[in-house]
Design an enzyme around this catalytic site. Structure first.
Site, PDB file in Angstrom:
ATOM      1  N   GLY A  56      28.661  19.468  15.945  1.00 20.90           N
ATOM      2  CA  GLY A  56      28.064  19.343  14.621  1.00 20.90           C
ATOM      3  C   GLY A  56      27.254  18.073  14.578  1.00 20.90           C
ATOM      4  N   CYS A  83      32.205  18.584  21.659  1.00 23.16           N
ATOM      5  CA  CYS A  83      31.298  17.580  21.096  1.00 23.16           C
ATOM      6  C   CYS A  83      31.857  16.990  19.795  1.00 23.16           C
ATOM      7  CB  CYS A  83      29.893  18.166  20.939  1.00 23.16           C
ATOM      8  SG  CYS A  83      28.664  16.878  20.736  1.00 23.16           S
ATOM      9  N   TYR A  84      31.224  17.247  18.653  1.00 20.20           N
ATOM     10  CA  TYR A  84      31.784  16.720  17.406  1.00 20.20           C
ATOM     11  C   TYR A  84      33.241  17.149  17.261  1.00 20.20           C
ATOM     12  CZ  TYR A  84      32.644  15.781  12.490  1.00 20.20           C
ATOM     13  OH  TYR A  84      33.192  15.317  11.326  1.00 20.20           O
ATOM     14  N   HIS A 173      28.810  20.077  26.375  1.00 22.02           N
ATOM     15  CA  HIS A 173      28.718  21.450  25.870  1.00 22.02           C
ATOM     16  C   HIS A 173      28.937  22.469  26.993  1.00 22.02           C
ATOM     17  CE1 HIS A 173      27.345  20.620  21.776  1.00 22.02           C
ATOM     18  NE2 HIS A 173      26.801  19.544  22.316  1.00 22.02           N
ATOM     19  N   GLU A 175      29.297  25.520  26.781  1.00 18.35           N
ATOM     20  CA  GLU A 175      28.681  26.816  26.472  1.00 18.35           C
ATOM     21  C   GLU A 175      27.226  26.905  26.928  1.00 18.35           C
ATOM     22  OE1 GLU A 175      29.408  24.404  24.454  1.00 18.35           O
ATOM     23  OE2 GLU A 175      28.037  24.210  22.776  1.00 18.35           O
ATOM     24  N   ASP A 231      19.703  48.821  16.253  1.00 22.63           N
ATOM     25  CA  ASP A 231      20.838  48.618  15.356  1.00 22.63           C
ATOM     26  C   ASP A 231      21.118  49.847  14.496  1.00 22.63           C
ATOM     27  OD1 ASP A 231      20.629  46.152  16.471  1.00 22.63           O
ATOM     28  OD2 ASP A 231      19.824  45.162  14.694  1.00 22.63           O
ATOM     29  N   LYS A 371      23.744  41.380  19.706  1.00 20.13           N
ATOM     30  CA  LYS A 371      22.783  42.432  20.063  1.00 20.13           C
ATOM     31  C   LYS A 371      23.175  43.180  21.345  1.00 20.13           C
ATOM     32  CE  LYS A 371      18.731  44.231  19.052  1.00 20.13           C
ATOM     33  NZ  LYS A 371      18.317  44.568  17.685  1.00 20.13           N
TER      34      LYS A 371
END
Ligand code: XMP
Length: 515
Positions: A56, A83-84, A173, A175, A231, A371
Site C-alpha cells: 500500500g 511490502c506495506y 514483491h 508477486e 464474458d 479473464k
C-alpha cells in the site's frame, strides 16, 4: 466440495490483483477484501487457510495509515505480509519501522536464509537472487519471536519469520515477475505454511457455481444480454447448464460485427437448452447513424439504440426475476467495492442498464473470476475455442473502425479486409500472441495503379498490439512476410482498396482503436 480459501486484505497496493492471480495460479481460491471492510468475526467465519496483506502507498506512522487489530495475528491463521503489509505486521506486533536512508526501487540483489519455510522447498533456488523492491520505509527492529530471513544491502529485514505462529513478511514483491522465485515463495506459503492442497480447478468451480445459481434462482426467470464476447458467452453457457430454459439470451446484432460473426454467435448457441433470441437490427442502427462521423456521437447513438432494441425485446418476455451481467473479478476489485451490491458494469457494450426491463435482482456469477479463468470455465463448459479465445471487440464494433461516415459499402469492404487479416494472422500462428488485431478503413483515398489503370481508392490500416491490460500497448512485431501476404491479398481480393499501411504507434500516445 468446499474449497480452501486464501483471504487477501487489500491496503491499496498497485499489485493487489496480481497477488490474487498468483495465488490462483498456485491452485488456491482467494478473495480480495478491502482491509477496512471486514471484521475479525467475519474473518473467523470465513475460516481462511491463510491471509495475505498486500502492499500500500502509506507509511505505518502516517496519520490515516490503514491498520489491523492485533487479534488477526492471534487467530492461528498463517499470515504473509507483503511490502506495506510486512511493515504493518512488524509495527502492530511491537517491532519498529523507520524511514530508509536509501530507498530501494526495482531489482535488488537479495540474500535469503534457505532454511526458512518460504524458500527451503524451492528447487534450485540459490542463496542470492533478485527481488523487486519499492519502499521508503523498512523494518528496523524485529517484533518479538521473529527472525530475519532475508536481507539486501540497504534493508536488514527483507523478510522475517515467526515459524511457531506461522507469520511471514517480505519487504519485496514476490508477486511481480522480476522477483526471481517469487511465485515459488507464494506457493510455499500456501502449501507448506497454510497447508493448502492447491486443488482449485475450473471443473470444481463450475460445479459449485452451477449449484449456487440453482439455489439462488430457484424456478425464476433469467435474462441475459449476449454480445458474443467472451464474458457474456461463458455466462450464457454457465446459466444454461444451471437453469436451462429459465434463461433467455437476447443477442442484439447491430450489424457491425466482423464478417460472419453474428451467424457464428447464433450458431454457437442455437442448440443450447435456452431461449435464444437474435435481433437483426442493422437497419435501425444504420438509419440512426446516417451522416454521423464524430466517434463519440457514433458510440452514443449505438449505446442508446442498443438499449432501445434490447428493451423492446425484453418487454415481449415480460417480467423476469434476474438480470445476469458478465462482470468479472478485475471489475470488482477495481471498483474497490466487494460487497453484495452489484457493480454496474458501465462499459460501453451496453450503455448502462436498460431502464424498463422489469427485474428483481442482478446476478453476476463470474464476478470472482479473472479473464483467463473465465476462458478456462468456458472451455470446461464446452464452448468452442473460437468463442473462448475471441479477442476483445469494442461494443460499437466496426462502426468505430470505419473512420467518418458509415455506409453499407464501407462496412462490407472492412469486413472483407479484416477477414483476410485475421485469416493470415491465424495461419502464421500469431492469433494468441497478438492480443488484439484488426483492420481500420481510413477515410482517405489515394492514387494507385492497377494493370493499365489509374485507381483512386481507400487506404486500409492494419493494427496489431501486444498488451497486458489494454491501458498501455505496444505495436505487434508482425513479420514482414505476413504483412506482405496480407497486403497483397487485400488489394487483390477486396474491392476499393489500393493501399495498405501498418500502424506502428504505441499506446500512449495513440489509442488501440482509431476512433
Ligand atoms: P483504446 O482504443 O481506448 O482501447 O486504446 C482500449 C480497449 O478498449 C476497447 N474499446 C472499446 N470497448 N466499447 C468497448 O466495449 C468502446 O467504445 C471501446 N473503445 C475501445 C478497445 O478495443 C481496446 O480493447
Amino acid at each position: 466440495m468446499e474449497h480452501q480459501l486464501c483471504l487477501i486484505l487489500n491496503f491499496g497496493g498497485q499489485y493487489n490483483q496480481l497477488i490474487a492471480r498468483r495465488v490462483r495460479e498456485c491452485g488456491v481460491y482467494c478473495e480480495v477484501k478491502p482491509y477496512n471492510k471486514i471484521t475479525i468475526e467475519e474473518i473467523k467465519a470465513l475460516a481462511p487457510s491463510g491471509i495475505i496483506f498486500t502492499g500500500g502507498p502509506n507509511s505505518v506512522y502516517g496519520e490515516k495509515a490503514p491498520t489491523v487489530s492485533r487479534e488477526i495475528f492471534e487467530l492461528g491463521i498463517p499470515v504473509l505480509g507483503i511490502c506495506y503489509g510486512s511493515q504493518l505486521m512488524a509495527h502492530v506486533l511491537g517491532g519498529k519501522v523507520s524511514t530508509c536512508i536509501t530507498s530501494e526501487y526495482g531489482k535488488t540483489e537479495t540474500t535469503y536464509d534457505k532454511s526458512c519455510t518460504l524458500f527451503s522447498a524451492i528447487k534450485d533456488m540459490p542463496e542470492k537472487a533478485v527481488s523487486w523492491m519499492s519502499h521508503t520505509d523498512f523494518i528496523s527492529e524485529l517484533p518479538e519471536g521473529f527472525t530475519a530471513v532475508a536481507h539486501t544491502e540497504h534493508c536488514p529485514v527483507a523478510a522475517m519469520e515467526n515459524k511457531e505462529k506461522k507469520l511471514y513478511a517480505v519487504q519485496f514483491h514476490p508477486e511481480v515477475n522480476h522477483t526471481e522465485y517469487g511465485l515459488g515463495m507464494i506457493d510455499s506459503f500456501l502449501k507448506n505454511v497454510c497447508g493448502c492442497t492447491g486443488d482449485w480447478t475450473m471443473e470444481n468451480y463450475a460445479e459449485t457455481a452451477i449449484r449456487d445459481i440453482r439455489k439462488k434462482v430457484g424456478d425464476g426467470k433469467v435474462l441475459l444480454a449476449l454480445s458474443g464476447g467472451v464474458d457474456s458467452s461463458v455466462l450464457a453457457a454457465l446459466l444454461s447448464k444451471a437453469v436451462g430454459r429459465q434463461l433467455t439470451c437476447i443477442f442484439v446484432d447491430h450489424g457491425f460485427m466482423r464478417k460472419n460473426e453474428g451467424d457464428e454467435v447464433e450458431e454457437a448457441f442455437r442448440n443450447w437448452d435456452i431461449n435464444f433470441v437474435r435481433v437483426n437490427a442493422k437497419d435501425r442502427f444504420m438509419e440512426k447513424l446516417n451522416g454521423v462521423s464524430d466517434p463519440e456521437a457514433k458510440r452514443k447513438i449505438i449505446g442508446e439504440e442498443f438499449i432501445r432494441v434490447f428493451e423492446a425485446e425484453a418487454k415481449k418476455i415480460g417480467k423476469v426475476d434476474y438480470f445476469a451481467q458478465g462482470t468479472i473479478y478485475p471489475d470488482v476489485i477495481e471498483s474497490g467495492d466487494d460487497d453484495e451490491a452489484a457493480v454496474i458494469k458501465s462499459h460501453h457494450n451496453v450503455g448502462g442498464l436498460p431502464d424498463y426491463v422489469d427485474f428483481k435482482e442482478i446476478i453476476e456469477p463470474l464476478r470472482m473470476l479473472f479473464k483467463d479463468e473465465t476462458r478456462k470455465l468456458g472451455q470446461e463448459l464446452g464452448l468452442s475455442e473460437t468463442l473462448v479465445w475471441r479477442q476483445p471487440f469494442p461494443g460499437p464494433g466496426l462502426a468505430i473502425r470505419i473512420i467518418g461516415e458509415i455506409t453499407n459499402e464501407k462496412l462490407e469492404i472492412l469486413q472483407d479486409a479484416d477477414w483476410i487479416f485475421r485469416e493470415e494472422i491465424a495461419k502464421a500462428g500469431l492469433d494468441r500472441s497478438i492480443h488484439q488485431y484488426f483492420a481500420v478503413l481510413t477515410d482517405m483515398r489515394s492514387v494507385g495503379v492497377m494493370g493499365d489503370f489509374r485507381t483512386y481508392d481507400y487506404t486500409l490500416a492494419l493494427r496489431g498490439v501486444t498488451t497486458t491490460d489494454f491501458m498501455t500497448a505496444d505495436f505487434a512485431r508482425i513479420p514482414y512476410e505476413v504483412l506482405e501476404t496480407c497486403s497483397r491479398r487485400i488489394v487483390n481480393e477486396v474491392k476499393s482498396i489500393n493501399r495498405v499501411v501498418y500502424d506502428i504507434t504505441t499506446k500512449p500516445p495513440a489509442t488501440i482503436e482509431w476512433e
